[in-house]
Design an enzyme around this catalytic site. Structure first.
Site, mmCIF file in Angstrom:
data_model
loop_
_atom_site.group_PDB
_atom_site.id
_atom_site.type_symbol
_atom_site.label_atom_id
_atom_site.label_comp_id
_atom_site.label_asym_id
_atom_site.label_seq_id
_atom_site.Cartn_x
_atom_site.Cartn_y
_atom_site.Cartn_z
ATOM 1 N N GLY A 1 -19.709 -68.685 56.621
ATOM 2 C CA GLY A 1 -20.532 -68.306 55.482
ATOM 3 C C GLY A 1 -21.931 -68.877 55.634
ATOM 4 O O GLY A 1 -22.926 -68.222 55.332
ATOM 5 N N THR A 2 -22.004 -70.093 56.133
ATOM 6 C CA THR A 2 -23.294 -70.752 56.341
ATOM 7 C C THR A 2 -24.180 -69.944 57.289
ATOM 8 O O THR A 2 -25.367 -69.733 57.016
ATOM 9 C CB THR A 2 -23.073 -72.168 56.912
ATOM 10 O OG1 THR A 2 -22.291 -72.923 55.979
ATOM 11 C CG2 THR A 2 -24.385 -72.870 57.180
ATOM 12 N N ASN B 1 -19.621 -72.210 43.553
ATOM 13 C CA ASN B 1 -18.477 -72.913 44.138
ATOM 14 C C ASN B 1 -18.045 -74.124 43.317
ATOM 15 O O ASN B 1 -16.887 -74.515 43.354
ATOM 16 C CB ASN B 1 -18.779 -73.327 45.580
ATOM 17 C CG ASN B 1 -20.146 -73.949 45.745
ATOM 18 O OD1 ASN B 1 -21.163 -73.325 45.429
ATOM 19 N ND2 ASN B 1 -20.187 -75.171 46.223
ATOM 20 N N GLN C 1 -17.592 -67.253 47.343
ATOM 21 C CA GLN C 1 -16.580 -67.637 46.346
ATOM 22 C C GLN C 1 -16.108 -66.456 45.507
ATOM 23 O O GLN C 1 -15.118 -66.579 44.787
ATOM 24 C CB GLN C 1 -17.121 -68.735 45.416
ATOM 25 C CG GLN C 1 -17.278 -70.086 46.069
ATOM 26 C CD GLN C 1 -15.965 -70.696 46.553
ATOM 27 O OE1 GLN C 1 -14.863 -70.281 46.185
ATOM 28 N NE2 GLN C 1 -16.081 -71.691 47.402
ATOM 29 N N SER D 1 -16.994 -65.610 53.858
ATOM 30 C CA SER D 1 -16.485 -66.574 54.835
ATOM 31 C C SER D 1 -14.972 -66.469 54.925
ATOM 32 O O SER D 1 -14.291 -66.359 53.897
ATOM 33 C CB SER D 1 -16.882 -67.986 54.395
ATOM 34 O OG SER D 1 -16.182 -68.948 55.152
ATOM 35 N N GLY D 2 -14.438 -66.529 56.142
ATOM 36 C CA GLY D 2 -12.995 -66.359 56.354
ATOM 37 C C GLY D 2 -12.142 -67.428 55.689
ATOM 38 O O GLY D 2 -11.149 -67.126 55.032
ATOM 39 N N HIS D 3 -12.553 -68.692 55.856
ATOM 40 C CA HIS D 3 -11.633 -69.761 55.429
ATOM 41 C C HIS D 3 -11.558 -69.953 53.922
ATOM 42 O O HIS D 3 -10.758 -70.751 53.448
ATOM 43 C CB HIS D 3 -11.955 -71.076 56.144
ATOM 44 C CG HIS D 3 -13.160 -71.808 55.646
ATOM 45 N ND1 HIS D 3 -13.059 -72.921 54.853
ATOM 46 C CD2 HIS D 3 -14.477 -71.601 55.836
ATOM 47 C CE1 HIS D 3 -14.274 -73.374 54.587
ATOM 48 N NE2 HIS D 3 -15.154 -72.597 55.171
ATOM 49 N N THR E 1 -20.251 -63.841 72.829
ATOM 50 C CA THR E 1 -18.974 -63.142 72.918
ATOM 51 C C THR E 1 -18.180 -63.345 71.626
ATOM 52 O O THR E 1 -18.108 -64.452 71.097
ATOM 53 C CB THR E 1 -18.177 -63.656 74.136
ATOM 54 O OG1 THR E 1 -18.958 -63.377 75.305
ATOM 55 C CG2 THR E 1 -16.829 -62.966 74.254
ATOM 56 N N CYS F 1 -19.135 -80.529 50.714
ATOM 57 C CA CYS F 1 -20.265 -80.935 51.549
ATOM 58 C C CYS F 1 -21.034 -82.096 50.932
ATOM 59 O O CYS F 1 -21.707 -82.831 51.616
ATOM 60 C CB CYS F 1 -21.210 -79.764 51.745
ATOM 61 S SG CYS F 1 -20.343 -78.224 51.947
HETATM 62 C C1 LIG Z 1 -17.990 -72.539 51.478
HETATM 63 C C2 LIG Z 1 -19.212 -71.859 51.028
HETATM 64 C C3 LIG Z 1 -20.219 -71.501 51.932
HETATM 65 C C4 LIG Z 1 -20.170 -71.878 53.380
HETATM 66 O O1 LIG Z 1 -19.181 -71.195 54.101
HETATM 67 P P1 LIG Z 1 -18.689 -71.839 55.497
HETATM 68 O O2 LIG Z 1 -17.875 -70.744 56.105
HETATM 69 O O3 LIG Z 1 -17.865 -73.038 55.118
HETATM 70 O O4 LIG Z 1 -19.881 -72.194 56.269
HETATM 71 C C5 LIG Z 1 -21.330 -70.834 51.456
HETATM 72 N N1 LIG Z 1 -21.440 -70.516 50.162
HETATM 73 C C6 LIG Z 1 -20.497 -70.829 49.252
HETATM 74 C C7 LIG Z 1 -20.685 -70.429 47.831
HETATM 75 C C8 LIG Z 1 -19.356 -71.509 49.645
HETATM 76 O O5 LIG Z 1 -18.440 -71.835 48.748
#
Ligand SMILES: *Cc1c(COP(=O)(O)O)cnc(C)c1O
Length: 400
Positions: free
Chosen positions: A72-73, A152, A180, A200-202, A238, A326
């Site tokens: 996501g970053t 978040n 989020q 973001s995947g996780h 890649t 973070c």
């Molecule tokens: C977790 C988060 C991110 C960052 O995503 P990552 O995949 O962990 O780098 C960005 N924005 C929000 C609102 C998030 O909660």
């Protein structure tokens, strides 16, 4: 086995079993390079393009409008710097908010050093934005508006559709960090009127290290990573094939299960929130009570030190958080709660519970049983609490 209860899904989520099953073949058998034209590359290439279709279906766009990123970053960085650099000749003004994730805030701060002007819009006590203030902050030099969909830390939802409309009327590019919101709110990029959107995947039951950025057709971004011709020349390197497959699957599952899941998660969140407020005096909800994603509650406990509360919960196997992962560990009060005007003493005593797909009613009951005595014990050891109790004054009440 020791009890383990996870209420920190806004920090990260476990990998869904179906997601793991989908990605494993791309680590074990289909390990070829998707750019190879021989047999070893064909399976991985198809998998990457199938996943792109799944993500596109999730966001209601075309596969050509999806770029895979590492997180996501990275998506936020590519959107913000990519647009800022591409439109530099048109203007140097960016609008965002004070409550964004550090991935957006620190990217904007970096751009300030590069000569861009950034307006950081404030929020009210409920964490809401003023659209009038947004309109008034637009100048002829404004090239980008970047505002998150759901926060978040508090879960507060911003009116992305309206913001997108304002941006479009003024011909300004609009990015939203929907990390989020994904899996919790419908994410239709045409309805949301956005030009770029990151996920973001996780945060949606895929592994860490994979994300995606939607870039509307015709919108040009300057790439951050240079190299080969991957991702239509916008993100070299890649492809993370297994991660991409996982993200595609996670999007498919989110779309399939969202309605059912949101109902379940919201029920548990409301039970947790109401239960704690009933059992513990002087608790305050941080964030708008309704305009919130269904899994998040951020609660302020007067005269309690949030970090010690979290450690006490951790000893009982309960994982929660004091804000964004973070920034926890630092003694700085949360920038989101500060922006909402919450006094530092109260923001230090704030805890975020974020629920997810695999939480059960028993998880919530366990918390409701274990947490009130902890808070009571911590307060009884606080001289300030005893003083305040005598005088009958409490911040949470005074604030209202
Ligand atoms: C977790 C988060 C991110 C960052 O995503 P990552 O995949 O962990 O780098 C960005 N924005 C929000 C609102 C998030 O909660």
């Amino acid at each position: 086995m020791e009890k383990r209860i996870y209420f920190d899904h806004n920090a990260t989520t476990p990998v869904h079993e179906e997601v793991l099953d989908a990605m494993l073949p791309y680590l074990r058998d289909e390990w070829g390079n998707p750019s190879s034209i021989h047999w070893a590359g064909r399976g991985p290439r198809k998998a990457v393009e199938d996943a792109r279709e799944q993500v596109a279906a999730f966001l209601n766009c075309t596969p050509l409008e999806i770029i895979f990123t590492s997180s996501g970053t990275e998506g936020d960085n590519l959107a913000i710097k990519g647009i800022a650099y591409a439109l530099r000749s048109k203007g140097n003004h960016i609008i965002t908010t004070k409550v964004e994730h550090p991935a957006v805030l620190n990217t904007c701060k970096y751009l300030e050093k590069e000569g861009f002007d950034v307006t950081y819009l404030g929020v009210d006590a409920n964490g809401m934005l003023s659209l009038d203030e947004l309109r008034e902050s637009i100048t002829p030099k404004t090239i980008l508006i970047t505002i998150m969909y759901a926060n978040n830390e508090t879960g507060v939802i911003f009116p992305i559709e309206e913001i997108g409309k304002i941006a479009r009327e003024r011909g300004i590019t609009f990015h939203t960090d929907a990390v989020q919101a994904a899996g919790k709110l419908p994410l239709d990029v045409t309805k949301l009127n956005c030009d770029l959107l990151s996920i973001s995947g996780h945060k949606i039951y895929a592994p860490k290290g994979i994300g995606a950025l939607y870039i509307r057709r015709g919108v040009r971004v300057v790439p951050l990573i240079h190299g080969g011709h991957h991702e239509r020349n916008r993100r070299a390197g890649t492809e993370n094939v297994a991660g991409i497959v996982a993200l595609g699957k996670a999007c498919e599952i989110a779309m399939r299960d969202m309605d059912k899941e949101v109902a379940h998660i919201k029920y548990l969140r409301d039970k947790l929130e109401k239960g704690l407020m009933e059992r513990i005096p002087h608790v305050r909800l941080n964030g708008h009570p309704e305009k919130r994603i269904p899994n998040t509650t951020n609660l302020g406990f007067d005269f309690v030190e949030g970090e010690s509360l979290l450690l006490n919960l951790d000893m009982l196997g309960i994982a929660a958080s004091s804000g964004s992962a973070c920034t926890s560990g630092s003694l700085e009060p949360s920038h989101v709660l500060v922006a909402m005007g919450i006094p530092p003493a109260l923001s230090h005593g704030s805890v975020r519970f974020s629920l997810g797909r695999f939480n059960t009613e028993e998880d919530v009951d366990y918390l409701l049983e274990k947490m009130p005595p902890i808070v009571e014990r911590m307060r009884s050891m606080s001289p300030l609490w005893n003083e305040a109790e005598k005088k009958g004054m409490f911040m949470a009440i005074e604030e209202k």
